[in-house]
Structures are given as C-alpha cells and as structure tokens.
Scaffold this motif. Structure first.
Motif: not given
Length: 228
Positions: A66-68, A71-72, A75, A93, A96-97
């Motif tokens: 899930g990064l980046p 997440r991006q 956001d 993931a 993370n998100v």
C-alpha cells in the motif's frame, strides 16, 4: 497458483502464478526497505491525483504494502481500491491504508465476464505489476485495464526495460518470474491495447540490496481511448 482463464481473449492460455504470491508473502515489508526511493512512482501518482476530480475511484493493481501509492491516493481524498495476489502484502496494506478497500485477486479475475467485478474506475495504477506476467498475457491484461477504466480514464504504468519473457530471477531472498520490453515495444503494446501515451519518463534505479540488480524503470502516463 492457477487462475481461471475464461473468455475475452484468454482462450486456452494457461494462467500460471506458481510461486509468485508466495515469494511476496515471504518478502513482506522488506520490499519497501529494498526499494526506498520511488520518485517515478510518486510523481506518476501525483499526476493522477492532479488530473482527477475530487472523490474519483482509483485502482492500485499489484498494490503490495500500500506504500506509497494507495496511501498517496487515499491522502488526496480519492476512493481507493487495491488488488494483489499476496495475502501477506495485503495484510500490510490494510494496516498502512485502513480507509482503502483491498482484495486478494488476480488481474485475470477482473477481465470482462470474469469472476469478479469491482466496477469502473477513473484511474488505474499498475506499478511494476504487469512485469510479473508472461508476455503472452500482458496485452490481455492491458485490455482488462482498458475495460476497468471509464471513457477517458487515466492509466499510470511502470515497467523495467528488459527484453525478457517469464524469466526467473533472484529477488530479495526469493525467486520470481518477470517479463519486460524494450521501450519501443512497450509503447506499441500499450497503444495497441487502446491507450494514448501522454508522457513517458525513465529512471535509472539502484535498489538498496545486492540481491536486486540496477534497472532502468519506464513510466508511462496514459489515457483510455475508445477502441475503433
């Protein structure tokens, strides 16, 4: 891990993922340690964000941890869906998100008439996920992505430039099979699948591991065109 093929061009093509998801289950969050600098990926995702209306649906194919990317996208206020074959990566993931939705699926499952329908998206990101497929399947995968996008939808793609097909390589303590194209051939297969290439960039990348060779990364920013 074999997945059903069904209709829409797959015909009798045998979809073989043996060992691919298991390798990434074993790699886990070491992937982000080995690939700490993702400038091209971040920039391509920022292009998607800047180009999309607020609240658009975005699909992260091969989302990994899930990064980046997921997440991006989250956001920025987009509705994010992530798909990956690796259950271990998806566990990361989801942590993370947490506001995104994640599914353990094969891209082949999402083809027209396939077993899963996640709806349509204004944007699809496929960063280094199509290189996990044999070359014979990549045009079919691109047509599936075309199907998943709304008319005029945006597609951000990255591949490693290499003239290889289903080639076994060592990768962060495991082995995976990868495919690639020289950039002229990549452009051709993408445009043939119904995309206009808006911009192309490339990065020379040296991963933070002696187990992964330096590579030339190609990023394509694309728009879904109507098939003629």
């Amino acid at each position: 891990m074999n997945s059903p093929t069904g209709e829409h061009g797959y015909g009798n093509l045998q979809v073989d993922r043996t060992g691919q998801a298991e390798a990434f289950d074993a790699i886990g969050d070491r992937y982000d340690e080995v690939f700490p600098h993702k400038d091209g990926q971040i920039a391509a995702t920022e292009w998607l964000i800047e180009s999309l209306p607020a609240g658009s649906r975005a699909l992260d194919l091969g989302c990994g941890t899930g990064l980046p990317t997921a997440r991006q996208l989250a956001d920025s206020g987009l509705q994010v869906v992530g798909v990956d074959l690796s259950g271990g990566m998806l566990d990361l993931a989801r942590r993370n998100v947490p506001e995104a939705r994640f599914h353990q699926l094969d891209l082949a499952d999402l083809r027209p008439g396939g077993p899963r329908d996640l709806g349509r998206f204004e944007a699809v990101a496929a960063f280094f996920s199509l290189l996990m497929l044999p070359r014979a399947e990549i045009p079919l995968a691109l047509r599936t992505i075309h199907h998943l996008l709304t008319p005029g939808g945006l597609f951000a793609l990255s591949m490693v430039e290499a003239d290889v097909d289903d080639f076994t390589i060592p990768f962060i303590g495991s082995t995976i099979r990868v495919s690639g194209y020289l950039r002229e051939d990549l452009r051709e297969v993408v445009t043939t699948a119904g995309f206009e290439i808006i911009e192309e960039t490339s990065y020379s990348y040296a991963p933070a591991s002696v187990d992964v060779q330096p590579e030339e990364q190609i990023f394509l920013r694309c728009k879904r065109m109507q098939h003629t």
